[in-house]
Write an enzyme that holds these catalytic residues in place. Sequence first.
Site, PDB file in Angstrom:
ATOM      1  N   GLY A   1       0.713  -1.163   0.166  1.00 13.76           N
ATOM      2  CA  GLY A   1       0.055   0.059   0.130  1.00 13.76           C
ATOM      3  C   GLY A   1       0.781   1.223  -0.036  1.00 13.76           C
ATOM      4  N   ASP A   2       0.332   2.282  -0.174  1.00 14.42           N
ATOM      5  CA  ASP A   2       0.976   3.616  -0.102  1.00 14.42           C
ATOM      6  C   ASP A   2       2.067   3.695  -1.145  1.00 14.42           C
ATOM      7  OD1 ASP A   2      -0.480   4.491   2.142  1.00 14.42           O
ATOM      8  OD2 ASP A   2       0.734   3.702   3.270  1.00 14.42           O
TER       9      ASP A   2
ATOM     10  N   GLY B   1       1.142   4.912  -4.322  1.00 18.15           N
ATOM     11  CA  GLY B   1       1.054   6.084  -5.369  1.00 18.15           C
ATOM     12  C   GLY B   1       0.091   5.622  -6.463  1.00 18.15           C
ATOM     13  N   LYS B   2      -0.864   4.391  -6.081  1.00 17.59           N
ATOM     14  CA  LYS B   2      -1.786   3.960  -7.166  1.00 17.59           C
ATOM     15  C   LYS B   2      -2.741   5.276  -7.614  1.00 17.59           C
ATOM     16  CE  LYS B   2      -3.115   0.824  -4.585  1.00 17.59           C
ATOM     17  NZ  LYS B   2      -2.203   0.565  -3.608  1.00 17.59           N
TER      18      LYS B   2
ATOM     19  N   GLY C   1      -7.422   3.916  -0.155  1.00 16.34           N
ATOM     20  CA  GLY C   1      -7.443   5.077   0.292  1.00 16.34           C
ATOM     21  C   GLY C   1      -6.122   5.759  -0.447  1.00 16.34           C
ATOM     22  N   HIS C   2      -6.644   6.199  -1.708  1.00 15.69           N
ATOM     23  CA  HIS C   2      -5.884   6.869  -2.748  1.00 15.69           C
ATOM     24  C   HIS C   2      -5.800   8.343  -2.897  1.00 15.69           C
ATOM     25  CE1 HIS C   2      -6.440   2.655  -5.195  1.00 15.69           C
ATOM     26  NE2 HIS C   2      -5.813   2.691  -3.992  1.00 15.69           N
TER      27      HIS C   2
END
Length: 231
Positions: free
Chosen positions: A12-13, A15-16, A43-44
């Site tokens: 996660g995290d 940068g999607k 949570g993007h």
Amino acid sequence: MRALAVIGAGYGDEGKGAATDRLAATLGPRALVVRHNGGAQAGHTVIAPDGRRHVFGHIGSGSFAGVPSYLSEYFVASPILCLRELRALAVLGVQPKLHVDAGCAVTTPYDMLLNQAVEAARGAGRHGSCGVGFGETIERHGHAGFALTVADLRKPVRLRERLEAIRRDWLPARAAALGLDRLPAVAYDEALLARFVDDCARFLAAVEVCDAGVLRGRPLIFEGAQGLGLD
């Protein structure tokens, strides 16, 4: 047709959201962001050139760039959180176009309450769940008598009957299976059910229910919802 996929290879995290936003700005409004897995637990974070910031959870991260979203049949739709996110984006001057597949599983407030209750019961051993009911929706959706899809939201009588069955039968059985002694009294409140029925009507008014035909003839951006390392 051109199809691009944004995949997080870590935890996660990665940068999607930012990557999806950049691709959307490059491909333009004819493109379509496809949310093909996960649900509102994403949570993007995207920061627009003018400084506006939003954490996309339910809606595709190409919205600042004016690119519409398609929630595929493999996405878990949450009317409650979708409406909340649409309100937050409206404050920022963004009104995203949202296509939703009729086959999407739907998260109810009962899934959210179960998720939050079991996480709270873990105490110091909490898993870090964001409490939006994604996993509980998947679990319930696997039981034919309690499954709920976007198509069901269009049939008010069926919707109420299914919600009553979930509240009456699924909720206490699932709570017992999770080792929960009790749930908050609001879980059995008629007002909660009635409010969710209203939320479903508002959700349907805010989206365009369709099928995968909306994908044809346009550039596609598949926005992944979870870092592969988490699996």
